[in-house]
Design a protein around this motif. Structure first.
Motif, mmCIF file in Angstrom:
data_model
loop_
_atom_site.group_PDB
_atom_site.id
_atom_site.type_symbol
_atom_site.label_atom_id
_atom_site.label_comp_id
_atom_site.label_asym_id
_atom_site.label_seq_id
_atom_site.Cartn_x
_atom_site.Cartn_y
_atom_site.Cartn_z
ATOM 1 N N LEU A 1 -4.463 1.017 -5.590
ATOM 2 C CA LEU A 1 -5.338 0.544 -6.662
ATOM 3 C C LEU A 1 -5.004 -0.904 -6.982
ATOM 4 O O LEU A 1 -3.843 -1.245 -7.200
ATOM 5 C CB LEU A 1 -5.164 1.401 -7.913
ATOM 6 C CG LEU A 1 -6.026 2.652 -8.029
ATOM 7 C CD1 LEU A 1 -5.527 3.520 -9.165
ATOM 8 C CD2 LEU A 1 -7.486 2.295 -8.229
ATOM 9 N N THR A 2 -6.013 -1.733 -7.005
ATOM 10 C CA THR A 2 -5.790 -3.139 -7.318
ATOM 11 C C THR A 2 -5.710 -3.334 -8.834
ATOM 12 O O THR A 2 -6.215 -2.528 -9.612
ATOM 13 C CB THR A 2 -6.906 -4.023 -6.757
ATOM 14 O OG1 THR A 2 -8.144 -3.666 -7.382
ATOM 15 C CG2 THR A 2 -7.042 -3.838 -5.253
ATOM 16 N N ASN A 3 -5.063 -4.415 -9.225
ATOM 17 C CA ASN A 3 -5.003 -4.835 -10.623
ATOM 18 C C ASN A 3 -4.769 -6.338 -10.662
ATOM 19 O O ASN A 3 -4.872 -7.010 -9.632
ATOM 20 C CB ASN A 3 -3.916 -4.057 -11.386
ATOM 21 C CG ASN A 3 -2.539 -4.233 -10.768
ATOM 22 O OD1 ASN A 3 -2.269 -5.211 -10.064
ATOM 23 N ND2 ASN A 3 -1.652 -3.288 -11.027
ATOM 24 N N LYS A 4 -4.452 -6.859 -11.818
ATOM 25 C CA LYS A 4 -4.271 -8.309 -11.953
ATOM 26 C C LYS A 4 -3.104 -8.825 -11.111
ATOM 27 O O LYS A 4 -3.045 -10.008 -10.786
ATOM 28 C CB LYS A 4 -4.054 -8.666 -13.422
ATOM 29 C CG LYS A 4 -5.283 -8.413 -14.306
ATOM 30 C CD LYS A 4 -4.997 -8.758 -15.760
ATOM 31 C CE LYS A 4 -6.222 -8.496 -16.630
ATOM 32 N NZ LYS A 4 -5.950 -8.793 -18.066
ATOM 33 N N GLU A 5 -2.180 -7.931 -10.746
ATOM 34 C CA GLU A 5 -1.018 -8.341 -9.971
ATOM 35 C C GLU A 5 -1.218 -8.153 -8.466
ATOM 36 O O GLU A 5 -0.328 -8.454 -7.682
ATOM 37 C CB GLU A 5 0.202 -7.535 -10.425
ATOM 38 C CG GLU A 5 0.555 -7.725 -11.888
ATOM 39 C CD GLU A 5 1.748 -6.886 -12.300
ATOM 40 O OE1 GLU A 5 2.204 -6.074 -11.473
ATOM 41 O OE2 GLU A 5 2.227 -7.042 -13.425
#
Length: 444
Positions: free
Chosen positions: A97-101
């Motif tokens: 899962l992608t996120n801001k990091e």
């Protein structure tokens, strides 16, 4: 008109209130949907429409709309157009899962695989199965057990495989699934993690009384008394909320955290080790992080499960997914075919011996199947037990590998049996008892 305005005002307040309390859940709902979609499509080669109709048909999650990009090998989900979450597939380590990091992490390191081709049949090879008919097996009775397992569509059984004396005596798949379809084991992966510690112990590199937080004694933290044994038995005394139907420690970890090994590590101590038993996926991922610390390089950590266990016993279909920081998510994200999950059970049925090669010590089986205090005889060391006769008609030496939605590997040493069941619906103890009872009765 006033009544209409009053009604609309009340309705608007209700909508705003509902949105306020449920908006944080959208992150988890779309996160689950996109992650499950990406993994199912790009690891298990499933059709997106089937994943939406069945695998993501879970309360709240089924409110998500999910789109798959073959070009980007990704899946993006939203809930009523809100809270988009994207999961991206990376060869060798699964979907993350992608996120801001996300942009901070690279995925260049992937596990080396140690695949060997041979001419042996199942279980010690991948060249078909033995077709020998065993005289003491009543195949008509066994067929009844299989028919009963699949006849009720509400039970949502997908695959069922029975191994007796290392030989497959029964195997069935629903439409769209076969012996080549990879199945998400969910928490069955926890027992893989436990086995890796058993291998380290056999190699003389780890003892179960090792204290991973021993350096915290300087900070007067009570964590310094926690051992690997306490963690494997889910009795560390660290706080944890394992609930998949609300915002909890478990759902935040799986669908929000970049480094899933920290969720449990950062929790407060609420009891001394052994005082309470509390099932925790966070504990398993903490153990995954501790496992990583035993190696000099990230590559060695990535290779270890495949080199010493997975590829060693020919579970070549298995894939362990990682989090964004490269830690194996061994609480939940292990994929393998039904036959390869069965090989894992057979390894334990044979007390750690694999066709003449020892993978872990024979005493390790006794260790994982020893009841943990306060678990009411249902839990060992990352394995589930029947020590107190939860399955009333089944021998108490049964121990099992359990996962969400009724994924199971049952190991019954006294009957020389391994039974693998996968599906989309958790079964009751009575249902599993009936299935196992009918299988056992088919063997004279």
């Amino acid at each position: 008109m006033r009544k209409i305005k009053l009604f609309l005002g009340i309705a608007l307040v209700g909508i705003i209130t509902a949105a306020y309390f449920n908006y944080p859940k959208l992150n988890l709902m779309s996160g689950f949907a996109s992650k499950n979609m990406a993994s199912s499509v790009f690891i298990a080669d499933r059709e997106p429409v089937d994943v939406s109709l069945y695998d993501n048909d879970i309360p709240l999650v089924n409110l998500s709309d999910c789109a798959v990009s073959e070009a980007d090998e990704s899946a993006t989900a939203t809930v009523y157009g809100l809270m988009p979450r994207t999961a991206v597939y990376k060869e060798g380590i699964g979907a993350v899962l992608t996120n801001k990091e996300f942009s901070k992490h690279n995925f260049e390191l992937i596990p080396n695989r140690f695949v060997t081709m041979d001419s042996l049949p199942f279980p010690y090879g991948n060249n078909g199965v033995m077709d020998t008919v065993l005289e003491n097996v009543d195949y008509d009775k066994l067929e009844v057990a299989f028919s009963n397992a699949f006849k009720d569509p509400e039970q949502k059984t997908r695959t069922l495989l029975v191994v007796y004396k290392n030989q497959i005596i029964g195997e069935r798949y629903i439409r769209g699934f076969s012996e080549d379809t990879k199945i998400l084991g969910w928490s069955m992966t926890k027992s893989v993690l436990s086995t890796l510690y058993g291998i380290l112990e056999y190699q003389g590199k780890m003892k179960m009384d090792f204290k991973p937080f021993s350096d915290e004694i300087r900070m007067k933290s009570p964590k310094h008394n926690i051992t690997i044994d306490h963690l494997l038995r889910m009795q560390s005394g660290l706080a944890w909320d394992e609930n998949y139907f609300k915002i909890s420690d478990a759902t935040r970890m799986l669908f929000l955290d970049s480094d899933m090994t920290l969720a449990q590590r950062n929790k407060d101590v609420i009891a001394a080790p052994t005082e309470v038993w509390n099932y925790s996926s966070g504990t398993t991922n903490l153990l995954s992080g501790i496992l990583r610390e035993q190696f000099n390089t990230h590559q060695e950590y990535l290779d270890f499960p495949y080199k010493t266990l997975i590829d060693k016993i020919g579970m070549h279909s298995m894939l362990l997914e990682t989090d964004l920081t490269g830690n194996y998510v061994l609480s939940s994200y292990g994929w393998a075919t039904t036959r390869d999950w069965a090989k894992f059970g057979i390894l334990y049925l044979n007390n750690g011996d694999w066709n003449g090669e020892r993978i872990f010590s024979e005493t390790w089986v006794d260790y994982v199947a020893e009841p943990t205090e306060h678990s009411n005889g249902t839990y060992g060391a990352h394995f589930w037990l029947n020590a107190e006769g939860k399955y009333v008609d089944i021998p108490t030496d049964l121990y099992s590998v359990n996962g969400f939605q009724g994924q199971r590997i049952f190991i019954i040493p006294s009957k020389d049996l391994v039974v693998v069941r996968t599906g989309l619906e958790e079964q009751t103890d009575e249902q599993f008892n009936t299935l196992l009872k009918e299988i056992i009765q088919s063997i004279r």
